[in-house]
Design a protein around this motif. Structure first.
Motif, short mmCIF file in Angstrom:
data_model
loop_
_atom_site.label_atom_id
_atom_site.label_comp_id
_atom_site.label_asym_id
_atom_site.label_seq_id
_atom_site.Cartn_x
_atom_site.Cartn_y
_atom_site.Cartn_z
N TRP A 131 0.89 -1.21 0.08
CA TRP A 131 -0.26 0.00 -0.10
C TRP A 131 0.82 1.34 0.04
CZ3 TRP A 131 -2.27 2.94 4.48
CH2 TRP A 131 -3.26 3.73 4.00
N ASN A 132 0.73 1.83 -0.98
CA ASN A 132 1.66 3.13 -1.00
C ASN A 132 0.46 4.21 -1.48
OD1 ASN A 132 3.35 5.41 -1.79
ND2 ASN A 132 4.60 4.10 -3.31
N PRO A 133 -0.01 5.04 -0.53
CA PRO A 133 -1.23 5.87 -1.00
C PRO A 133 -0.47 7.23 -1.79
CG PRO A 133 -0.21 6.17 1.51
CD PRO A 133 0.21 4.91 0.94
N GLY A 134 -1.32 7.28 -2.75
CA GLY A 134 -0.91 8.39 -3.73
C GLY A 134 0.53 8.26 -4.26
N ARG A 135 1.11 6.88 -4.03
CA ARG A 135 2.46 6.58 -4.77
C ARG A 135 3.44 7.51 -4.24
NH1 ARG A 135 2.23 2.69 -8.32
NH2 ARG A 135 -0.12 2.26 -9.12
N THR A 136 3.38 8.22 -3.19
CA THR A 136 4.31 9.04 -2.49
C THR A 136 4.86 8.75 -1.06
OG1 THR A 136 2.47 10.56 -1.73
CG2 THR A 136 3.51 10.74 -3.84
N TRP A 137 4.44 7.60 -0.73
CA TRP A 137 4.84 7.01 0.51
C TRP A 137 5.68 5.73 0.31
CZ3 TRP A 137 4.87 9.08 5.55
CH2 TRP A 137 5.27 8.23 6.58
N SER A 138 6.88 5.44 0.48
CA SER A 138 7.67 4.38 0.17
C SER A 138 8.36 3.93 1.42
CB SER A 138 8.70 4.47 -0.85
OG SER A 138 9.39 5.87 -0.54
N ARG A 139 8.25 4.06 2.62
CA ARG A 139 8.72 3.76 3.79
C ARG A 139 8.10 2.97 4.79
NH1 ARG A 139 11.80 7.45 6.93
NH2 ARG A 139 12.67 8.26 5.01
N GLU A 178 13.71 5.20 9.19
CA GLU A 178 14.56 4.55 8.50
C GLU A 178 15.88 5.03 8.78
OE1 GLU A 178 13.35 2.90 4.16
OE2 GLU A 178 13.10 4.98 4.13
N ALA A 179 16.92 4.03 8.81
CA ALA A 179 18.25 4.14 9.10
C ALA A 179 19.00 5.24 8.11
CB ALA A 179 18.96 3.08 9.57
N LYS A 180 18.30 6.05 7.59
CA LYS A 180 19.05 6.76 6.44
C LYS A 180 18.35 8.08 6.61
CE LYS A 180 16.90 4.75 2.34
NZ LYS A 180 17.03 4.18 1.33
N LYS A 181 19.06 9.19 6.14
CA LYS A 181 18.22 10.55 6.19
C LYS A 181 17.34 10.54 5.06
CE LYS A 181 21.47 13.38 8.52
NZ LYS A 181 22.10 14.65 8.51
N PRO A 182 16.11 11.29 4.98
CA PRO A 182 15.54 11.75 6.33
C PRO A 182 15.04 10.41 7.20
CG PRO A 182 13.60 11.99 4.66
CD PRO A 182 15.19 11.33 3.90
N TYR A 183 15.62 10.59 8.58
CA TYR A 183 15.29 9.54 9.35
C TYR A 183 13.67 9.21 9.82
CZ TYR A 183 20.33 9.72 10.43
OH TYR A 183 21.65 9.59 10.29
N LEU A 212 5.74 15.25 6.44
CA LEU A 212 6.61 16.15 7.19
C LEU A 212 7.98 15.57 7.71
CD1 LEU A 212 7.55 18.61 9.23
CD2 LEU A 212 5.96 17.64 10.92
N ASP A 213 9.35 16.11 7.29
CA ASP A 213 10.41 15.53 7.94
C ASP A 213 10.67 15.95 9.07
OD1 ASP A 213 13.20 14.87 8.34
OD2 ASP A 213 13.88 15.82 6.44
N LEU A 214 10.93 15.27 10.48
CA LEU A 214 10.89 15.80 11.58
C LEU A 214 12.35 16.36 11.86
CD1 LEU A 214 9.54 12.74 13.77
CD2 LEU A 214 8.40 14.94 13.12
N GLN A 221 19.19 11.61 14.70
CA GLN A 221 19.52 10.24 14.55
C GLN A 221 18.08 9.50 14.14
OE1 GLN A 221 19.15 12.32 17.61
NE2 GLN A 221 16.80 11.51 17.78
N CYS A 222 18.15 8.17 13.88
CA CYS A 222 16.98 7.38 13.58
C CYS A 222 16.31 6.98 14.94
CB CYS A 222 17.44 6.47 12.66
SG CYS A 222 15.85 5.51 12.33
N SER A 223 15.39 7.49 15.40
CA SER A 223 14.55 7.12 16.52
C SER A 223 13.66 6.24 16.14
CB SER A 223 13.89 8.15 17.29
OG SER A 223 14.78 9.24 17.85
N VAL A 224 13.15 5.31 17.11
CA VAL A 224 12.05 4.41 16.75
C VAL A 224 10.89 4.75 17.37
CG1 VAL A 224 11.51 1.77 17.45
CG2 VAL A 224 13.89 2.26 16.88
N PHE A 225 9.88 4.83 16.37
CA PHE A 225 8.46 5.14 17.06
C PHE A 225 7.58 4.11 16.69
CE2 PHE A 225 10.46 9.48 15.83
CZ PHE A 225 10.36 10.00 17.01
#
Length: 388
Positions: A36-44, A65-70, A87-89, A93-97
């Protein structure tokens, strides 16, 4: 693999985990239709606990993800077809949510500094690390805001994977979630006995009345979990925090009546750990359920310590539950007018069943025990969907 949770959005159902993009599934055949990739703009990857916003029905998620943007926050349209905000936070660092909260106006994230770093692995360290020395904090993000609009509130060091609910109360945003003093991820250090590590973590005899651990006893009780409340004042930036459950029982996997997601609520529900069975087995086993009354003070206390009234529903000996959910009764008018439904397993007879408890008569005998034909493993989240 996408097996941590299942959610519904736009009339479709998806399985999700933090390591991959969601996958659409058929609830009856369990067939996987595809990513599922809503609008084909979410790939993570997706958080395991996305939330629908009050009123609009949009879906709020976060992916790391463990690469920028985290870490990216995304908002999906109510019909599930478009990604309406991203929104890029801008984290360092790559924090786990594992969870995300919503209110009428805001998106809420608890960054307790569990980080993911392949570079750390290359240097001989762990992929996941709880960096307790760094400041734990909560982000309050205007629904369609940018990085500059985020308000960060620093809180006492803690671990909080699961949120019960978040809502606005005057100038404050109230965050309620389950809090521990240590994290179950990444687990014991290299070479340490896993069984002994978990057994010590679930031995709660050393927890004192202030939910503090005696650090001299080799981390006994470090996995004790209570329900915590943080009140974040948007005007003054002041933080007030308290444990709303005491040290009698450890509890996690919170839920509420989903109709009150993002709104002020009176009740919450959790699974209650059987500390003896957990310590003996070296894994979490939940032998009961709890109902929290947020507008009633703890009747067992002789003084006001900030804890609330709690009622319990205990399973029979050597019976343990997983994946509780609240199911509202049709046409119900009161917040707690419904059932608590959970998978359970009887270890003596090796049989599994669905347990149904009347939320209004919480401590009484269950409404039903429905035998299921196969085992449901401990530790999985549960969801309830109506069939049409």
């Amino acid at each position: 693999m996408s097996n941590t949770n299942v959610f519904e959005h736009g009339g479709k159902h998806y399985s999700t985990a933090e390591n991959y993009i969601p996958q659409e599934i058929d609830l009856f055949s369990l067939e996987t239709y595809g990513n599922w990739n809503p609008g084909r703009t979410w790939s993570r990857p997706f958080t395991s606990h996305p939330k629908k916003t009050p009123g609009t029905g949009e879906l709020v998620t976060v992916g790391f993800e463990a690469k920028k943007p985290y870490c990216i926050v995304g908002i999906v349209s109510a019909d599930g077809k478009e990604l309406v905000h991203k929104l890029d936070l801008q984290l360092d660092q790559c924090s786990v949510f594992h969870d995300v909260g919503v209110t009428n106006k805001y998106t809420i994230l608890v960054d307790f500094m569990l980080t993911l770093s392949p570079e750390r692995v290359m240097k001989g360290g762990s992929l996941f690390k709880y960096e307790r020395e760094k400041d734990a904090r909560i982000a309050v993000i205007p629904r369609y805001g940018d990085a500059d609009s985020i308000k960060w509130f620093h809180i006492e060091p803690c671990v909080s994977y699961h949120l019960m609910n978040t809502f606005e109360d005057g100038d404050e945003v109230v965050v309620r979630g389950c809090k521990a003093n240590a994290t179950i991820i990444p687990g014991p250090e290299w070479g340490e006995n896993k069984f002994e590590w978990f057994s010590r973590g679930f031995n709660f005899k050393k927890i004192n009345s202030n939910n503090r651990i005696d650090r001299r006893v080799k981390k006994e009780g470090m996995l004790f979990t209570c329900v915590r409340e943080w009140r974040l004042n948007l005007r003054t930036m002041e933080v007030k925090e308290r444990d709303v459950t005491g040290t009698e029982y450890s509890m996690d996997f919170p839920t509420i009546n989903a109709d009150f997601t993002g709104l002020k609520h009176k009740y919450g529900y959790t699974q209650v750990i059987d500390s003896l069975a957990s310590a003996e087995s070296g894994k979490a086993k939940y032998g009961g359920l709890a109902k929290l009354y947020f507008e009633e003070a703890n009747k067992q206390r002789t003084h006001d310590d900030g804890t609330v009234n709690v009622k319990y529903h205990w399973l029979p000996k050597n019976n343990f539950c997983t994946g509780l959910v609240f199911v509202a009764k049709p046409e119900s008018t009161e917040e707690d007018d419904g059932w608590i439904v959970t998978f359970a397993h009887d270890e003596e007879s090796d049989t599994s069943y669905v347990l149904v408890v009347d939320a209004k008569n919480f401590g009484e005998e269950p409404i039903a025990k429905i035998k299921v034909p196969q085992r449901v493993p401990y530790g999985f989240h549960g969801s309830f969907f109506t069939s049409r």
